[in-house]
Design a protein around this motif. Structure first.
Motif, PDB file in Angstrom:
ATOM      1  N   ARG A  82     -92.323 -69.834 -32.440  1.00 40.46           N
ATOM      2  CA  ARG A  82     -93.083 -68.422 -33.076  1.00 40.46           C
ATOM      3  C   ARG A  82     -92.581 -69.165 -35.287  1.00 40.46           C
ATOM      4  NH1 ARG A  82     -96.975 -66.682 -32.788  1.00 40.46           N
ATOM      5  NH2 ARG A  82     -96.510 -63.796 -33.899  1.00 40.46           N
ATOM      6  N   THR A  83     -92.399 -70.987 -35.216  1.00 36.30           N
ATOM      7  CA  THR A  83     -92.146 -71.012 -36.267  1.00 36.30           C
ATOM      8  C   THR A  83     -93.327 -72.045 -36.347  1.00 36.30           C
ATOM      9  OG1 THR A  83     -89.882 -70.270 -35.597  1.00 36.30           O
ATOM     10  CG2 THR A  83     -90.438 -71.711 -37.662  1.00 36.30           C
ATOM     11  N   GLU A  84     -94.106 -71.625 -37.541  1.00 35.18           N
ATOM     12  CA  GLU A  84     -94.763 -72.745 -37.483  1.00 35.18           C
ATOM     13  C   GLU A  84     -94.552 -73.743 -39.163  1.00 35.18           C
ATOM     14  OE1 GLU A  84    -100.477 -72.419 -38.698  1.00 35.18           O
ATOM     15  OE2 GLU A  84     -98.521 -70.312 -39.373  1.00 35.18           O
ATOM     16  N   VAL A  85     -95.142 -74.931 -39.180  1.00 33.76           N
ATOM     17  CA  VAL A  85     -94.689 -75.722 -39.960  1.00 33.76           C
ATOM     18  C   VAL A  85     -96.116 -75.601 -40.527  1.00 33.76           C
ATOM     19  CG1 VAL A  85     -95.283 -78.049 -40.334  1.00 33.76           C
ATOM     20  CG2 VAL A  85     -93.380 -77.482 -38.414  1.00 33.76           C
ATOM     21  N   THR A  86     -95.666 -75.225 -42.103  1.00 32.01           N
ATOM     22  CA  THR A  86     -97.312 -75.405 -43.306  1.00 32.01           C
ATOM     23  C   THR A  86     -97.074 -75.973 -44.488  1.00 32.01           C
ATOM     24  OG1 THR A  86     -95.061 -74.211 -45.084  1.00 32.01           O
ATOM     25  CG2 THR A  86     -96.520 -72.520 -42.842  1.00 32.01           C
ATOM     26  N   GLU A  87     -95.887 -77.707 -43.861  1.00 32.04           N
ATOM     27  CA  GLU A  87     -96.469 -78.051 -44.983  1.00 32.04           C
ATOM     28  C   GLU A  87     -95.314 -79.313 -45.339  1.00 32.04           C
ATOM     29  OE1 GLU A  87     -95.312 -78.943 -49.954  1.00 32.04           O
ATOM     30  OE2 GLU A  87     -95.614 -77.310 -49.317  1.00 32.04           O
ATOM     31  N   ILE A  88     -95.855 -80.734 -44.829  1.00 36.35           N
ATOM     32  CA  ILE A  88     -94.918 -82.093 -44.712  1.00 36.35           C
ATOM     33  C   ILE A  88     -94.839 -82.447 -45.877  1.00 36.35           C
ATOM     34  CG2 ILE A  88     -94.822 -84.544 -43.385  1.00 36.35           C
ATOM     35  CD1 ILE A  88     -96.458 -82.877 -41.454  1.00 36.35           C
ATOM     36  N   ASP A  89     -93.401 -82.697 -46.634  1.00 36.60           N
ATOM     37  CA  ASP A  89     -93.317 -83.582 -47.590  1.00 36.60           C
ATOM     38  C   ASP A  89     -93.158 -84.642 -47.020  1.00 36.60           C
ATOM     39  OD1 ASP A  89     -92.221 -84.323 -50.123  1.00 36.60           O
ATOM     40  OD2 ASP A  89     -91.790 -81.979 -50.861  1.00 36.60           O
ATOM     41  N   LEU A  90     -93.230 -85.851 -46.919  1.00 43.04           N
ATOM     42  CA  LEU A  90     -92.822 -87.651 -47.140  1.00 43.04           C
ATOM     43  C   LEU A  90     -91.949 -87.929 -47.552  1.00 43.04           C
ATOM     44  CD1 LEU A  90     -96.493 -89.052 -45.271  1.00 43.04           C
ATOM     45  CD2 LEU A  90     -94.944 -87.471 -43.694  1.00 43.04           C
ATOM     46  N   ASP A  91     -92.644 -87.539 -49.538  1.00 39.86           N
ATOM     47  CA  ASP A  91     -91.884 -87.966 -49.992  1.00 39.86           C
ATOM     48  C   ASP A  91     -90.542 -87.130 -50.036  1.00 39.86           C
ATOM     49  OD1 ASP A  91     -93.708 -89.762 -51.496  1.00 39.86           O
ATOM     50  OD2 ASP A  91     -94.216 -87.932 -52.477  1.00 39.86           O
ATOM     51  N   ARG A  92     -90.178 -86.696 -49.851  1.00 39.42           N
ATOM     52  CA  ARG A  92     -88.229 -86.175 -50.093  1.00 39.42           C
ATOM     53  C   ARG A  92     -87.937 -85.695 -48.076  1.00 39.42           C
ATOM     54  NH1 ARG A  92     -87.927 -80.922 -54.233  1.00 39.42           N
ATOM     55  NH2 ARG A  92     -89.484 -81.900 -55.938  1.00 39.42           N
ATOM     56  N   GLY A  93     -88.792 -86.505 -47.672  1.00 42.32           N
ATOM     57  CA  GLY A  93     -88.131 -86.404 -46.010  1.00 42.32           C
ATOM     58  C   GLY A  93     -88.351 -85.067 -45.227  1.00 42.32           C
ATOM     59  N   ARG A  94     -89.200 -83.714 -45.964  1.00 42.34           N
ATOM     60  CA  ARG A  94     -88.699 -82.829 -45.155  1.00 42.34           C
ATOM     61  C   ARG A  94     -90.161 -82.056 -44.911  1.00 42.34           C
ATOM     62  NH1 ARG A  94     -87.910 -79.092 -50.594  1.00 42.34           N
ATOM     63  NH2 ARG A  94     -89.705 -79.724 -51.430  1.00 42.34           N
ATOM     64  N   VAL A  95     -90.270 -80.974 -44.213  1.00 46.50           N
ATOM     65  CA  VAL A  95     -91.271 -79.614 -43.496  1.00 46.50           C
ATOM     66  C   VAL A  95     -91.157 -78.455 -43.987  1.00 46.50           C
ATOM     67  CG1 VAL A  95     -91.660 -81.331 -42.016  1.00 46.50           C
ATOM     68  CG2 VAL A  95     -90.355 -79.781 -41.210  1.00 46.50           C
TER      69      VAL A  95
END
Length: 466
Positions: A82-95
């Motif tokens: 029940r946890t939705e990933v809403t953004e991938i930040d490739l530059d900083r290596g995080r979601v």
């Protein structure tokens, strides 16, 4: 003590959790910290079993779960349901993720390696009433539960299925088992666009014989709703109106890649993520992708296309997990093998349809034979139709379609192996297949088709148009 690498997996079904589990087998928690996000209530489940759960043939949802969240966590995988990933930040290596069970609280999670396994979404065209209560897509176990609740609460026993592909015909069968009067609407000339129309006609005849109303050439324009609660009450086409207490969408799926696209990851023509043979996303050193959100290489044409099947997704996960952990594995591609059934009719295909062969610029011959599943004199021998495509001049096998009763569908595996090996139809005629009257005629139906296709190739020679 060295800090462990951080692996983040987006998607908790077949590809994602197979990747997480395989990586964990290769590396312990001291070397690799694994975090997996899943927006639904379930993980590692068989979506292919949903129509049979809805139809009451198998139990669910627990019976369809291969490995529970607790079992994954016991293997040191931080699985967050029940946890939705809403953004991938490739530059900083995080979601960035949102906790759907906790009021939408958002947090960031860092990664050194990322696996995108976001799956596919059911097609839901922008038509009036398409989002009304009583209209259901079927892709996840959560979808299956919602549909079952809807069936139990339906005011009547009339169901309309929009779309006659694999999901459409399987859901039609499930609804028949539930005692509904079923109408299937499809735009095509025949049901099952994954077959050539002449083979689809066999499916239509069988479905009608089971009491399913099949309406082809039907362009749906909207869903009518009642005035009180906005509940679906009918499906409207350009030509007619079909009363419905329940509407099920069986229009196929598209890759769920909006998140990846927003992050700048490359997509192919179908909208699926493009990867190399190791399933690493093109242009990314530490990002892999697998399952229904990627395109795969067609071994017959060499082109890439989207094929959403759990068999591929599980293999993708195994390959990704090995590579994430520092090993080496590849996924060379597929030949497009799929099987299905509607009531007692079995449906199978592998390789190319006629339209696909033409689109690839191939010249070919086609043959269709009728045989039986067992020796003709053996009790309960059932009829079976086999269609085969072979390349002109070379005789290379291009595709096979099979429609029949018990014992028909899995024969397509013979052709799938032959396609993968690049065999000609002449070579296929010499295959040493098992024979006994309860299982096959002396000449297996696939080999009968191969003999006829070989004769057709020889008859065409190498000159002139197809």
């Amino acid at each position: 003590m060295a800090t462990p690498e951080r692996l983040v997996v987006i998607g908790g079904d077949a590809a994602g959790m197979a990747a997480a589990s395989q990586a964990r087998r290769h590396k312990g928690p001291e070397a690799l910290a694994v975090t997996a996000f899943e927006r639904g209530h379930f993980t590692s489940y068989s979506a292919c079993g949903i129509p049979y759960w809805v139809g009451g043939v198998v139990d669910g949802p627990d019976a369809l779960i291969a490995r529970t969240a607790e079992e994954h966590r016991a293997r040191d995988i931080d699985l967050r349901l029940r946890t939705e990933v809403t953004e991938i930040d490739l530059d900083r290596g995080r979601v960035r993720s949102r906790d759907l069970a906790d009021g939408g609280r958002e947090t960031w999670t860092g990664f050194d390696k990322l696996v995108v396994a976001t799956g596919a979404r059911p097609l839901r065209p922008p038509l009036p009433g398409i989002d009304a209560p009583g209209v259901y897509g079927v892709q996840t176990l959560d979808d299956g539960q919602r549909l079952l609740y809807g069936l139990r609460g339906a005011a009547g026993r009339r169901a309309v299925v929009i779309g006659a592909g694999y999901i459409g015909v399987e859901m039609a069968e499930a609804l028949v088992h539930r005692g509904f009067q079923v109408t299937v609407l499809d735009q095509g000339a025949q049901p099952m666009s994954t077959l050539d129309p002449d083979m689809g006609a066999l499916v239509r005849t069988a479905m009608c014989g089971m009491g399913i109303e099949v309406v082809t050439g039907a362009r749906v324009t909207g869903v009518l709703t009642d005035e009180d609660e906005g509940q679906a009450r009918a499906v409207v086409t350009e030509d007619a109106e079909y009363p419905a207490d329940v509407v099920v969408l069986g229009l196929g799926v598209r890759p769920e890649t909006a998140l990846a696209e927003a992050a700048g990851l490359p997509l192919g023509a179908s909208g699926g993520l493009r990867t190399d043979l190791a399933l690493r996303v093109a242009g990314q050193e530490h990002v892999w992708a697998g399952g229904d959100c990627v395109e795969v290489r067609d071994l017959v044409t060499g082109e890439h296309r989207h094929i959403a099947l759990g068999t591929h997704a599980n293999k993708h996960g195994q390959v990704i997990g090995a590579n994430v952990a520092g090993g080496y594995a590849t996924f060379p591609g597929v030949v497009g093998t799929a099987v299905s059934k509607v009531c007692d009719l079995e449906i199978a295909r592998t390789g190319l349809l006629e339209s696909q062969a033409r689109a690839a610029g191939l010249q070919f011959v086609t043959v269709t034979i009728e045989s039986t599943s067992r020796a003709g004199y053996y009790p309960e021998a059932r009829p079976m139709h086999v269609k085969m495509l072979a390349e002109r001049r070379t005789g290379r096998l291009l595709g096979v379609q099979i429609v029949g009763r018990e014992g028909a569908a899995k024969r397509v595996d013979i052709a799938a192996v032959a396609l993968t090996a690049g065999m000609t139809v002449e070579q296929m005629t010499a295959l040493d297949l098992g024979y006994a009257p309860p299982f096959s005629p002396v000449w297996d139906p696939v080999l009968v088709a191969a003999r006829k296709a070989d004769a057709a190739v020889r008859a065409t020679g190498s000159a002139g148009p197809r």
